[in-house]
Motif scaffolding. Structure first.
Motif, mmCIF file in Angstrom:
data_model
loop_
_atom_site.group_PDB
_atom_site.id
_atom_site.type_symbol
_atom_site.label_atom_id
_atom_site.label_comp_id
_atom_site.label_asym_id
_atom_site.label_seq_id
_atom_site.Cartn_x
_atom_site.Cartn_y
_atom_site.Cartn_z
ATOM 1 N N LEU A 264 -3.891 22.365 -25.123
ATOM 2 C CA LEU A 264 -2.643 21.825 -25.258
ATOM 3 C C LEU A 264 -1.844 22.781 -26.309
ATOM 4 O O LEU A 264 -0.625 22.963 -25.820
ATOM 5 N N ILE A 265 -2.271 22.852 -27.510
ATOM 6 C CA ILE A 265 -1.465 23.815 -28.639
ATOM 7 C C ILE A 265 -1.210 25.168 -27.902
ATOM 8 O O ILE A 265 0.118 25.753 -27.963
ATOM 9 N N ASP A 266 -2.159 25.731 -27.150
ATOM 10 C CA ASP A 266 -1.936 27.117 -26.570
ATOM 11 C C ASP A 266 -0.699 26.976 -25.645
ATOM 12 O O ASP A 266 -0.127 27.957 -25.540
ATOM 13 N N SER A 267 -0.626 25.810 -24.842
ATOM 14 C CA SER A 267 0.443 25.786 -23.757
ATOM 15 C C SER A 267 1.600 25.436 -24.359
ATOM 16 O O SER A 267 2.771 26.024 -23.880
ATOM 17 N N MET A 268 1.879 24.757 -25.587
ATOM 18 C CA MET A 268 2.832 24.736 -26.289
ATOM 19 C C MET A 268 3.361 25.842 -27.205
ATOM 20 O O MET A 268 4.808 25.930 -27.482
ATOM 21 N N LEU A 269 2.566 26.906 -27.477
ATOM 22 C CA LEU A 269 2.905 28.142 -28.142
ATOM 23 C C LEU A 269 3.053 29.288 -27.081
ATOM 24 O O LEU A 269 2.594 30.510 -27.590
ATOM 25 N N ILE A 270 3.143 29.257 -26.077
ATOM 26 C CA ILE A 270 3.185 30.255 -24.817
ATOM 27 C C ILE A 270 4.279 31.193 -25.262
ATOM 28 O O ILE A 270 5.527 30.455 -25.591
#
Length: 340
Positions: A264-270
């Motif tokens: 989730l966080i990885d997807s928010m910080l693309i």
């Protein structure tokens, strides 16, 4: 309402904080005894009335109605000053973060509410543009997003300024000079997610360049392969001068987070905003499956009632900053523990 009426209706108790454009006080409605926050906005003679930032915040607060956004209760105008009377919460998330260490489940509840508030704003075409812990009010795991003076309604097609967001929470497209959208708030929320779990912001730096370099360190270097058109952005050649770095964010996150949260966080910080998820998509992520905010908050309320409280009578002196009025108030204060 004029400021004279304000002084008849509310008592200013104490200063809660200062900002670039004014001061926030705790106050009390004399009729209802409700505690409120009173934001005093100052205007210079050059403003010729209410300044643009104050007008923007008033307009947006009057147009929104959401449990996760602080509510505007009243408004007072006077010479060189405007007062916004809003609902009151004891502290902001930054203060709570400095005092408490949150569990993953507590962070999950907090961030679900933050994303709910952002999804609501974004649906209205509004971008907050300054999401950070001290712009999120906090009380026993309940939050309210506040300080919408930097917010902008993208439906109005006004020119964009790049002087948005604290640089430690600033999205890479803002640094690089690309036209931005509501996903700048999603980036800030992703940074906040990490900060609540690790009690530190991995992108914090003493300067804008230092913060951007931290983005490169953890999220990798934006190149044409991962962000089409990035090399043509106006600040690219100025900010990116070294050999490309690999993305290492997973290595940081996996130390403390389960796989779904890492995803989730990885997807928010693309890096590329066109590939970054929206606030609404984040709410629908498998990490939040089964999340029922009302049930969680009802559980909190029920827990509060079971906690023994210690009451005492307290007398304080409250007055307006100009010293014109002093009132002694006796009140009951209660001490209670966090519900978790």
């Amino acid at each position: 309402m004029q400021t004279d009426e304000l002084k008849k209706k509310y008592i200013l108790q104490k200063i809660l904080g200062y900002g670039q454009y004014g001061t926030v006080y705790r106050g009390v409605n004399l009729r209802t005894k409700e505690t409120v926050a009173i934001k005093e906005l100052r205007h210079s003679n050059a403003d010729q009335g209410i300044n643009v930032q104050a007008l923007r915040e008033i307009e947006i607060l009057k147009s929104v109605k959401c449990e996760q956004i602080v509510a505007l209760k009243d408004l007072a105008c006077g010479q060189n000053k405007t007062y916004l009377i809003m609902e009151y919460m004891e502290e902001d998330l930054l203060t709570a973060l400095r005092r408490d260490t949150f569990s993953e489940q507590q962070v999950k509840l907090i961030m679900f509410q933050v994303l709910q508030g952002l999804a609501y704003l974004h649906k209205q075409g509004i971008v907050h543009r300054d999401i950070k812990p001290n712009n999120i009010l906090y009380r026993n795991l309940e939050i309210k997003i506040c300080d919408l003076g930097m917010a902008q309604n993208l439906n109005k097609q006004k020119p964009q300024t790049t002087r948005i967001q604290n640089h430690s929470y600033r999205a890479p497209e803002v640094f690089l000079g690309q036209k931005y959208c509501s996903k700048v708030d999603v980036w800030s929320a992703g940074v906040l997610f990490i900060q609540l779990l690790f009690k530190s912001n991995p992108f914090k730096g003493p300067s804008e360049v230092a913060s951007f370099n931290q983005i490169l360190k953890f999220c990798g270097t934006p190149v044409e392969e991962n962000w089409l058109g990035v090399t043509s952005l106006k600040n690219y050649s100025t900010l990116i001068t070294e050999d490309p770095k690999e993305r290492t964010l997973h290595t940081l996150l996996e130390k403390k987070m389960p796989p779904l949260l890492v995803n989730l966080i990885d997807s928010m910080l693309i890096l590329d905003p066109s590939q970054r998820i929206t606030a609404q998509q984040a709410l629908l992520h498998p990490y939040f499956h089964g999340m029922n905010i009302e049930r969680c908050l009802n559980k909190i309320q029920a827990s509060r009632k079971k906690i023994k409280t210690e009451s005492q009578t307290q007398t304080e002196v409250f007055n307006y900053p100009n010293g014109n009025k002093i009132i002694v108030v006796s009140q009951i204060s209660q001490k209670s523990k966090n519900c978790f």
